[in-house]
Structure formats: structure tokens, C-alpha cells
Design an enzyme around this catalytic site. Structure first.
Site, PDB file in Angstrom:
ATOM      1  N   GLU A  34       0.879  -1.168   0.000  1.00 53.35           N
ATOM      2  CA  GLU A  34       0.000   0.000   0.000  1.00 53.35           C
ATOM      3  C   GLU A  34       0.917   1.219   0.000  1.00 53.35           C
ATOM      4  OE1 GLU A  34      -2.806   2.190   3.306  1.00 53.35           O
ATOM      5  OE2 GLU A  34      -2.691   0.002   3.332  1.00 53.35           O
TER       6      GLU A  34
ATOM      7  N   ASP B 189      -4.063  10.510   8.507  1.00 51.02           N
ATOM      8  CA  ASP B 189      -2.728  10.042   8.873  1.00 51.02           C
ATOM      9  C   ASP B 189      -2.276  10.583  10.222  1.00 51.02           C
ATOM     10  OD1 ASP B 189      -2.526   8.721   6.435  1.00 51.02           O
ATOM     11  OD2 ASP B 189      -1.815  10.526   5.429  1.00 51.02           O
TER      12      ASP B 189
END
Length: 261
Positions: A50, A61
Site C-alpha cells: 500500500e 494520517d
């Protein structure tokens, strides 16, 4: 359509306890080193890669990945570098590669152009954390046209209707967000992930992979007791940041231990 990611996960479930999916941002600490690191992950037990596209407003994130992506942007990362990286990695190792990206860069690049360039580079598909199925018609059409996998997210707060949409429209796997909040290694994987996977099974999921909070081989093994794959990001990015490619490879090998029966 045959899903390269789904096929690899099914093979991992057949031969071992399940799949290990490893995340790294493209371009960190440099484009060349991110390519070498991704190759090293596969060589040390990662089944599916990924690759995150650095983005200026990463709402999902955590701090480790944010710092890495900011470094990549400061070093001049451009979206086309992602296709360069995918092609280079695929020339060295045989592992399906998903790009993880917020939706705005794809729209700015052009949805069909993005899909075509990803196919040409040898990529397998996209993970789109901020794109919902009901607002994703252009991507559904482009991925059907090109045969790319598409991974939608499911969260503990998702309604039954939303889970069914994710299962019906994902190809490859459904990304199970195990905790509410941003990414980052935690000492305990949230128990709500098990309940969420059960809910996904109830609406027909055959490929559910758990991410956010996994940082050890023991946690990988725990997740694979009920899920089809374990997704690890921050622990690998931290290792790459602190100890380079060899450090990332070492952590990948320790995580892969958790996929053994």
C-alpha cells in the site's frame, strides 16, 4: 473481474493465517529509497503493498506518516512519481500494489487518466479513505473499465447500509478501521475491529483487512484470527525513518511471523 489483491489475500489465507499488507509513503525519504524499501518489505514477508501519495491535508494520517509525507513533499514529490515507483517496484518483486490517496489529487490529475496511468505502471488499484461509494461514480466507472481494484473503508460508526455498500462495491478487500481517529501504532488493537469484521461478514464480506493500530507480529496474529489481512503502516514508516531500508525490512520480517499458523 479477477482481483489481483483479492487473489493474493486468498492465497495467503490458504497457505498461512492470512495476509500482511504493508504501507509506505512514496518519495520518503527519497523516491529511490522508497522504492528500495517497498521491495524490501515484499522480500521480508509482505503480501500486498500500500503506497501512500503525499498530500498537504492528510485528515487520516497520524504524526509518523504526516512527518514522512511532509518530507516527501519538501523533497519535490510529484504525483507522477507514484507511477514511476509502482513500475520500478513491480519490475523487481511480484506483489500487487495499491495506491492510497485522498480523492482530490485524482480529480486534479483526471480520474480516467489516473486509472490508465496506474494500469500502465502495473498497479492493482486504489484505497480512497475520503471517498464514499455514493459519491464515487467516476471512480467506479473508471475502475470497472480498467479492471483496477477499489478499496473502501468501514468504521465502527458505519451503519449497516454503509457496510453493505462498502462490501458490494469494494474489490480486493474492505479496509476495516479498527479505531476511531488517526493512524498510529498502539499497544492494543481495538477490540471493536472484531465486532466490525463480524458485521461485515453478516452483509457478505469475504475479504476484510484490519488497519490502524497494528505494530507487532503478535498483533498481526491476533487480527488474523478473525480477519483476512493485517495492515501495518506507522511501525514500518518509523523503522524506515530511524534505521533506513534495513530497519524497515527487519520490522517487516518480525510482522510476517504473525502470519504463520
Amino acid at each position: 473481474m479477477v482481483s489481483p489483491v483479492g487473489t493474493r489475500i486468498a492465497r495467503a489465507k490458504r497457505d498461512r493465517a492470512g495476509a500482511l499488507i504493508g504501507y509506505l509513503p512514496v518519495g520518503f525519504p527519497t523516491l529511490e529509497q522508497s522504492i528500495d524499501a517497498a521491495v524490501a518489505l515484499v522480500e521480508n514477508g509482505v503480501d500486498v503493498l500500500e503506497l501512500g501519495l503525499p498530500y498537504t491535508d492528510p485528515v487520516m494520517d497520524g504524526p509518523v506518516i504526516q512527518r514522512a509525507t511532509q518530507t516527501a513533499l519538501e523533497n519535490g514529490f510529484r504525483l507522477r512519481d507514484a507511477f514511476t515507483a509502482v513500475e520500478a517496484i513491480r519490475s523487481r518483486v511480484d506483489a500487487p500494489i495499491l495506491l492510497m490517496t485522498y480523492w482530490n489529487p485524482v480529480v486534479q490529475y483526471g480520474v480516467d487518466r489516473f486509472a490508465d496511468d496506474l494500469v500502465s505502471a502495473g498497479g492493482a488499484g486504489l484505497i480512497t479513505p475520503d471517498l464514499t461509494v455514493d459519491s464515487g461514480a467516476p471512480w467506479l466507472a473508471a475502475s470497472d473499465r480498467t479492471g483496477l481494484d477499489r478499496v473502501f473503508l468501514a468504521a465502527p460508526t458505519s451503519t449497516g447500509e454503509r457496510l453493505e455498500l462498502a462490501v458490494t462495491n469494494s474489490r480486493g478487500f474492505v479496509y476495516v478501521v479498527s479505531t476511531m481517529g488517526v493512524t498510529g501504532a498502539r499497544s492494543d488493537v481495538d477490540a471493536s475491529a472484531r465486532t466490525l469484521v463480524d458485521r461485515l461478514r453478516a452483509v457478505g464480506s469475504t475479504s476484510a483487512c484490519v488497519g490502524i493500530g497494528i505494530s507487532t507480529g503478535e498483533q498481526v496474529a491476533e487480527v488474523l484470527e478473525y480477519a483476512d489481512g493485517a495492515i501495518v503502516g506507522s511501525a514500518l514508516v518509523r523503522a524506515l525513518s530511524e534505521d533506513g531500508v534495513q530497519g524497515a525490512a527487519k520490522v517487516a520480517a518480525s510482522l510476517a511471523v504473525g502470519t504463520r499458523r
